[in-house]
Write a protein that holds these residues in place. Sequence first.
Motif, PDB file in Angstrom:
ATOM      1  N   ASP A   1     -89.181-101.166  68.770  1.00  0.00           N
ATOM      2  CA  ASP A   1     -88.899 -99.981  69.571  1.00  0.00           C
ATOM      3  C   ASP A   1     -90.136 -99.594  70.368  1.00  0.00           C
ATOM      4  O   ASP A   1     -91.261 -99.841  69.969  1.00  0.00           O
ATOM      5  CB  ASP A   1     -88.490 -98.807  68.675  1.00  0.00           C
ATOM      6  N   GLY A   2     -89.895 -98.937  71.473  1.00  0.00           N
ATOM      7  CA  GLY A   2     -90.991 -98.423  72.273  1.00  0.00           C
ATOM      8  C   GLY A   2     -91.537 -99.452  73.233  1.00  0.00           C
ATOM      9  O   GLY A   2     -91.433-100.656  73.028  1.00  0.00           O
ATOM     10  N   PRO A   3     -92.166 -98.992  74.319  1.00  0.00           N
ATOM     11  CA  PRO A   3     -92.718 -99.900  75.329  1.00  0.00           C
ATOM     12  C   PRO A   3     -93.978-100.608  74.825  1.00  0.00           C
ATOM     13  O   PRO A   3     -94.686-100.111  73.954  1.00  0.00           O
ATOM     14  CB  PRO A   3     -93.037 -98.959  76.495  1.00  0.00           C
ATOM     15  N   MET A   4     -94.261-101.782  75.395  1.00  0.00           N
ATOM     16  CA  MET A   4     -95.408-102.576  74.982  1.00  0.00           C
ATOM     17  C   MET A   4     -96.152-103.071  76.210  1.00  0.00           C
ATOM     18  O   MET A   4     -95.542-103.525  77.180  1.00  0.00           O
ATOM     19  CB  MET A   4     -94.964-103.785  74.143  1.00  0.00           C
ATOM     20  N   LEU A   5     -97.493-103.009  76.146  1.00  0.00           N
ATOM     21  CA  LEU A   5     -98.351-103.596  77.171  1.00  0.00           C
ATOM     22  C   LEU A   5     -99.182-104.682  76.506  1.00  0.00           C
ATOM     23  O   LEU A   5     -99.915-104.419  75.547  1.00  0.00           O
ATOM     24  CB  LEU A   5     -99.265-102.537  77.801  1.00  0.00           C
ATOM     25  N   LEU A   6     -99.051-105.905  76.994  1.00  0.00           N
ATOM     26  CA  LEU A   6     -99.724-107.069  76.418  1.00  0.00           C
ATOM     27  C   LEU A   6    -100.812-107.533  77.382  1.00  0.00           C
ATOM     28  O   LEU A   6    -100.515-107.922  78.515  1.00  0.00           O
ATOM     29  CB  LEU A   6     -98.717-108.191  76.172  1.00  0.00           C
ATOM     30  N   ILE A   7    -102.061-107.486  76.933  1.00  0.00           N
ATOM     31  CA  ILE A   7    -103.201-107.827  77.785  1.00  0.00           C
ATOM     32  C   ILE A   7    -103.907-109.030  77.165  1.00  0.00           C
ATOM     33  O   ILE A   7    -104.339-108.985  76.010  1.00  0.00           O
ATOM     34  CB  ILE A   7    -104.186-106.650  77.887  1.00  0.00           C
ATOM     35  N   GLY A   8    -104.013-110.121  77.916  1.00  0.00           N
ATOM     36  CA  GLY A   8    -104.643-111.316  77.376  1.00  0.00           C
ATOM     37  C   GLY A   8    -105.260-112.159  78.465  1.00  0.00           C
ATOM     38  O   GLY A   8    -104.951-112.019  79.655  1.00  0.00           O
ATOM     39  N   ALA A   9    -106.150-113.059  78.045  1.00  0.00           N
ATOM     40  CA  ALA A   9    -106.794-113.988  78.974  1.00  0.00           C
ATOM     41  C   ALA A   9    -106.876-115.354  78.319  1.00  0.00           C
ATOM     42  O   ALA A   9    -107.051-115.465  77.108  1.00  0.00           O
ATOM     43  CB  ALA A   9    -108.197-113.494  79.352  1.00  0.00           C
ATOM     44  N   GLY A  10    -106.742-116.397  79.139  1.00  0.00           N
ATOM     45  CA  GLY A  10    -106.814-117.752  78.610  1.00  0.00           C
ATOM     46  C   GLY A  10    -105.697-118.016  77.623  1.00  0.00           C
ATOM     47  O   GLY A  10    -104.563-117.568  77.788  1.00  0.00           O
ATOM     48  N   VAL A  11    -106.038-118.729  76.531  1.00  0.00           N
ATOM     49  CA  VAL A  11    -105.037-119.045  75.519  1.00  0.00           C
ATOM     50  C   VAL A  11    -104.651-117.810  74.714  1.00  0.00           C
ATOM     51  O   VAL A  11    -103.671-117.832  73.963  1.00  0.00           O
ATOM     52  CB  VAL A  11    -105.569-120.155  74.587  1.00  0.00           C
ATOM     53  N   GLY A  12    -105.389-116.699  74.885  1.00  0.00           N
ATOM     54  CA  GLY A  12    -105.043-115.458  74.203  1.00  0.00           C
ATOM     55  C   GLY A  12    -103.689-114.906  74.623  1.00  0.00           C
ATOM     56  O   GLY A  12    -103.135-114.040  73.944  1.00  0.00           O
ATOM     57  N   ILE A  13    -103.157-115.415  75.722  1.00  0.00           N
ATOM     58  CA  ILE A  13    -101.849-114.948  76.180  1.00  0.00           C
ATOM     59  C   ILE A  13    -100.717-115.620  75.408  1.00  0.00           C
ATOM     60  O   ILE A  13     -99.568-115.152  75.438  1.00  0.00           O
ATOM     61  CB  ILE A  13    -101.692-115.239  77.699  1.00  0.00           C
ATOM     62  N   ALA A  14    -101.008-116.714  74.704  1.00  0.00           N
ATOM     63  CA  ALA A  14     -99.958-117.516  74.063  1.00  0.00           C
ATOM     64  C   ALA A  14     -99.109-116.730  73.067  1.00  0.00           C
ATOM     65  O   ALA A  14     -97.873-116.820  73.119  1.00  0.00           O
ATOM     66  CB  ALA A  14    -100.584-118.743  73.382  1.00  0.00           C
ATOM     67  N   PRO A  15     -99.700-115.959  72.123  1.00  0.00           N
ATOM     68  CA  PRO A  15     -98.830-115.241  71.172  1.00  0.00           C
ATOM     69  C   PRO A  15     -97.930-114.211  71.823  1.00  0.00           C
ATOM     70  O   PRO A  15     -96.891-113.847  71.252  1.00  0.00           O
ATOM     71  CB  PRO A  15     -99.827-114.583  70.212  1.00  0.00           C
ATOM     72  N   PHE A  16     -98.257-113.736  73.014  1.00  0.00           N
ATOM     73  CA  PHE A  16     -97.435-112.735  73.681  1.00  0.00           C
ATOM     74  C   PHE A  16     -96.122-113.333  74.188  1.00  0.00           C
ATOM     75  O   PHE A  16     -95.166-112.601  74.455  1.00  0.00           O
ATOM     76  CB  PHE A  16     -98.196-112.109  74.845  1.00  0.00           C
ATOM     77  N   ARG A  17     -96.088-114.639  74.352  1.00  0.00           N
ATOM     78  CA  ARG A  17     -94.866-115.283  74.843  1.00  0.00           C
ATOM     79  C   ARG A  17     -93.708-115.031  73.880  1.00  0.00           C
ATOM     80  O   ARG A  17     -92.581-114.768  74.303  1.00  0.00           O
ATOM     81  CB  ARG A  17     -95.119-116.774  75.003  1.00  0.00           C
ATOM     82  N   GLY A  18     -93.972-115.102  72.570  1.00  0.00           N
ATOM     83  CA  GLY A  18     -92.931-114.818  71.588  1.00  0.00           C
ATOM     84  C   GLY A  18     -92.507-113.363  71.624  1.00  0.00           C
ATOM     85  O   GLY A  18     -91.319-113.044  71.439  1.00  0.00           O
TER      86      GLY A  18
END
Length: 622
Positions: free
Chosen positions: A478-495
């Motif tokens: 629930d609730g809005p989410m902001l995902l901030i990442g760089a490089g391979v750090g963005i990978a877990p946000f895909r799920g």
Amino acid sequence: MVDSLLATATAKALIASTGDCIPCEPTNAPSVAPSLTFSDESDDAEEPARTVKPRQRRASTRLIAQSARDIQRITGETTAEFVGRCCGGGCCLMGTKRPAGVDYVPLVLPDNAAFNSLGLKFPDEVPTKLTGIVDMPTKVVSFKSIPRPLSNRSLQASDSGISMGPDADASSDTSAEKAFESTAIGPLDTAIQPPKFVQPHPPYHVYPAKIHTTRELTKEGAEKRTYHFDLDITNYPDEETNDFKVGGAIGVLAPNDDDVVDDVLDRLMVPRFVRDKQTLMTTTTGRWPTVWGDEKARELVTTRRDVLKWCTDLQSYPPTKTVFRVFAEHATDETEKKVLLYLCSAQGQGTFCDVRTGPHVTVSQLLHAFPSSQPPLDELLSVLQQLMPRFYSLSNDPHDSYQTRDQKQHRLIEIAVTVHETSDWRKGSRTGLGSGFFERQAQRFLQAQAAGEPNPEVYIPMFKGLMANPLAKEFNSDGPMLLIGAGVGIAPFRGFVQRRLKQANCANKVWVLQGIRDSLVDEIYSGEWGVHEEEVKRVVQSRKGEGRYVQEEVRNQADLVWYIANSVDGRVFVCGSSKGMGEGVEDALVDVAMSKGNLERDEARNFWALKKEAGQYIAETW
């Protein structure tokens, strides 16, 4: 304690007092969440940028450092990193003036490529008598021949991880043997997974996950190489109760490269017929041969190769004085012995610190730098660090990832791994232990496919992650989410995005700010976030166009950041390198709180500290 409570109460009151500045989520309208806006630096900007009048600064003397965090911001080092570089020997306070009444002799240095590559500075002369030399360390590991009466039982103990020490009783051995007999399918292949005694804490087990598919995400010209892996976990043991989670992690027991292991065995003059011969390894104390064990004496059947390959870190830790002391004890060349003893002495403290704080020196490099020293393997193992597992975040929703092959449905988990490289004395550069293993396995898989093999047998020894991954722990539907990442750090946000877009409604919106160098070669998972990718993701490039970093885009998206931070169950996730990106994003979030909440800097920091305590600001950096 009272002051701390007062400070916390003051911060909470301060946030409450800025209620007029906090955009509230409406109850009747579908959504009033700010969209991803375009800044004047954006390459694809379509809207004119708003002119924001800069805040007036008061003329005053500015205190730039008053805490450990400020020091980290200025120096680029955490306190742990700074302390880790310091050996504690006080060498930085030692003067260069020679004490009276001490005789000196010239110090002759070894002359070979491995030693010269260390780049160490030695004095021209050293005292004839060195002081403060560390004592020879106690040997805790020994190899013995397998007693004939125990040979059959020992072979089973080797696979089931049974301790045959004096504290072991017959009942425990019997139960362990039965467990082994019920689960083993033929002899264990240590080419694809470690021996059974190398296992995580119960009830977790190392599982050889077959690579289903793999591909390189980055393109030629990228500064770093990143690979994607689909791992088949269809037959992962069911007895482990916890399941894979969105944003969670898996542990990987990556072995040393076979070429590195062979090189170390060659330098130690271990005969080839002995390397793979089963032997009884006894220890007097410690967690050997696995970091998950208890501190106690052990007797285990293994091979010298398996202990070096699966249990010993040969490249990730700088050498200690005890390592140099063992080398010095067995050096037959007087020049090498003198240098090694100097590194173990009080007089050589400064040079020793250079070894500790410089590029990582591998065990192989030391053996080549001091070729006359060939210590027994058991003495060397007694002073080397144990091999630690590596953890990798999942890049998919593990509950919904399936693929049909061979008329069967396979359950898959997905990860992305960026190859870490560092300087090497022989090859120019070498890969990290874990990322290098993944790259070798990816190349083996791709080469087998290119040769016409439809289903290559290439494996990754993994287990369910034990650490409390904050990304998975704080994930909320629930609730809005902001995902901030760089490089391979963005990978877990895909799920995260995959899961959120399946629940598409206004209360479950998600936004992604992705920092990369160049979208043409570095952008990973482009086009794989779902049908609404263009609406939820903003890519910031640091090496193309005007060059901007993701923390700058955080400031540009101040309205969105402030809305999410103050929404019910709103979450701000940050994932990536702590140096540069992590610190920059944290500073940018503070700036947003100052501009949108009308807070002073200390108040803005307290605001985000409270959000972190509440699980609404989650940073997973390394």
